[in-house]
Design a protein around this motif. Structure first.
Motif, PDB file in Angstrom:
ATOM      1  N   UNK A  54       0.831  -1.300   0.056  1.00 51.60           N
ATOM      2  CA  UNK A  54       0.173   0.057  -0.061  1.00 51.60           C
ATOM      3  C   UNK A  54       0.873   1.206  -0.027  1.00 51.60           C
ATOM      4  N   UNK A  55       0.817   2.157  -0.950  1.00 55.32           N
ATOM      5  CA  UNK A  55       1.433   3.193  -1.043  1.00 55.32           C
ATOM      6  C   UNK A  55       0.798   4.255  -0.478  1.00 55.32           C
ATOM      7  N   UNK A  56       1.123   4.895   0.870  1.00 55.06           N
ATOM      8  CA  UNK A  56       0.407   5.780   1.576  1.00 55.06           C
ATOM      9  C   UNK A  56       1.459   6.494   2.700  1.00 55.06           C
ATOM     10  N   UNK A  57       0.750   7.412   3.409  1.00 56.85           N
ATOM     11  CA  UNK A  57       1.559   7.776   4.590  1.00 56.85           C
ATOM     12  C   UNK A  57       1.072   7.232   5.736  1.00 56.85           C
ATOM     13  N   UNK A  58       2.003   7.179   6.788  1.00 55.89           N
ATOM     14  CA  UNK A  58       1.698   6.976   8.264  1.00 55.89           C
ATOM     15  C   UNK A  58       0.606   7.818   8.713  1.00 55.89           C
ATOM     16  N   UNK A  59       0.757   8.940   8.303  1.00 52.39           N
ATOM     17  CA  UNK A  59      -0.104  10.268   8.833  1.00 52.39           C
ATOM     18  C   UNK A  59      -1.807  10.030   8.508  1.00 52.39           C
ATOM     19  N   UNK A  60      -1.897   9.250   7.461  1.00 57.54           N
ATOM     20  CA  UNK A  60      -3.227   9.242   6.970  1.00 57.54           C
ATOM     21  C   UNK A  60      -3.297   7.429   6.238  1.00 57.54           C
ATOM     22  N   UNK A  61      -3.743   6.961   7.213  1.00 59.59           N
ATOM     23  CA  UNK A  61      -3.780   5.470   7.026  1.00 59.59           C
ATOM     24  C   UNK A  61      -5.136   5.176   6.292  1.00 59.59           C
ATOM     25  N   UNK A  89       0.456   8.176  15.117  1.00 60.04           N
ATOM     26  CA  UNK A  89       0.104   7.300  16.541  1.00 60.04           C
ATOM     27  C   UNK A  89      -1.361   7.484  16.627  1.00 60.04           C
ATOM     28  N   UNK A  90      -2.023   8.386  16.318  1.00 61.91           N
ATOM     29  CA  UNK A  90      -3.339   8.661  16.446  1.00 61.91           C
ATOM     30  C   UNK A  90      -3.820   7.765  15.238  1.00 61.91           C
ATOM     31  N   UNK A  91      -3.511   7.736  14.117  1.00 58.18           N
ATOM     32  CA  UNK A  91      -3.960   6.897  12.998  1.00 58.18           C
ATOM     33  C   UNK A  91      -3.727   5.327  13.429  1.00 58.18           C
ATOM     34  N   UNK A  92      -2.549   5.052  14.001  1.00 57.03           N
ATOM     35  CA  UNK A  92      -2.330   3.783  14.246  1.00 57.03           C
ATOM     36  C   UNK A  92      -3.581   3.168  15.648  1.00 57.03           C
ATOM     37  N   UNK A  93      -3.604   4.130  16.471  1.00 55.36           N
ATOM     38  CA  UNK A  93      -4.768   3.953  17.296  1.00 55.36           C
ATOM     39  C   UNK A  93      -6.195   3.606  17.066  1.00 55.36           C
ATOM     40  N   UNK A  94      -6.382   4.458  15.796  1.00 56.62           N
ATOM     41  CA  UNK A  94      -7.700   4.408  15.020  1.00 56.62           C
ATOM     42  C   UNK A  94      -7.862   3.035  14.647  1.00 56.62           C
ATOM     43  N   UNK A  95      -6.906   2.335  13.641  1.00 53.00           N
ATOM     44  CA  UNK A  95      -6.938   1.140  12.946  1.00 53.00           C
ATOM     45  C   UNK A  95      -6.759  -0.093  13.639  1.00 53.00           C
ATOM     46  N   UNK A  96      -6.345   0.287  14.870  1.00 54.25           N
ATOM     47  CA  UNK A  96      -5.859  -0.960  15.858  1.00 54.25           C
ATOM     48  C   UNK A  96      -7.317  -1.232  16.435  1.00 54.25           C
TER      49      UNK A  96
END
Length: 195
Positions: A54-61, A89-96
């Motif tokens: 997946x081509x994307x940024x860690x800040x917008x998963x 980190x906010x995005x990671x929290x959201x997708x976990x």
């Protein structure tokens, strides 16, 4: 074996491809098109079928809420500013999913001389470069110029991680400095969160 894993800053697939036989599915995310192409090629060459690139940024998963069981990242976060790290980190929290796990390995020091560990890490890095002779001296000078002009990486210290992870909603946070410039942060998304 039923876990869905997200590798942030996957590069050519060091973690993603190694994890693939142990989990149900891997999403290997990187911001670099050449890295994603190389990872896809490596995946095909190895015959691995449960890895998506997946081509994307860690800040917008580009993933749904609570869709991932495990997030890993190896030496990606030091490329982001502190504000970008917090967004990631906010995005990671959201997708976990609740009780999902996070493991981050990265540079964990600050470019400064106030902290004894930071001084020791900088001295270690300088010694490594100087051992290479003239080419190392040039690299050291180039890196010093990058620091002075604000164009160097943005590693965060262990204390920053210890504060940022709980602030992003993570629980069971453990952060450990290693004997070199790196460190490891481990955390979980709380099982039961109040809105």
């Amino acid at each position: 074996p039923d876990d869905r894993l997200l590798d942030i800053g996957a590069g050519t697939g060091l973690l993603a491809l190694a994890a693939a036989p142990r989990v149900a599915h891997v999403t290997a995310l990187d911001i670099s098109p050449p890295m994603c192409r190389r990872l896809h090629s490596n995946r095909r060459r190895l015959g691995i079928t449960n890895v998506d690139t997946l081509l994307s940024s860690a800040t917008e998963l580009p993933m749904g809420d609570g869709t991932v069981d495990v997030v890993v990242s190896n030496y990606c976060f030091h490329h982001m500013s502190d504000a970008e790290k917090r967004r990631a980190l906010g995005e990671i929290h959201r997708v976990l999913r609740p009780d999902g796990r996070l493991v981050i390995a990265d540079m964990m020091f600050r470019v400064g001389v106030a902290d004894p560990r930071d001084r020791a890490v900088l001295a270690l890095l300088a010694k490594r470069m100087l051992r290479k002779g003239f080419s190392g001296l040039l690299r050291l000078a180039k890196n010093a110029l990058r620091v002075l002009t604000g164009r160097w990486e943005h590693p965060a210290g262990v204390d920053w991680w210890r504060e940022a992870l709980p602030a992003a909603g993570f629980a069971a946070v453990r952060v450990r400095a290693l004997d070199h410039e790196g460190g490891i942060a481990i955390a979980r998304r709380a099982r039961h969160e109040t809105p």
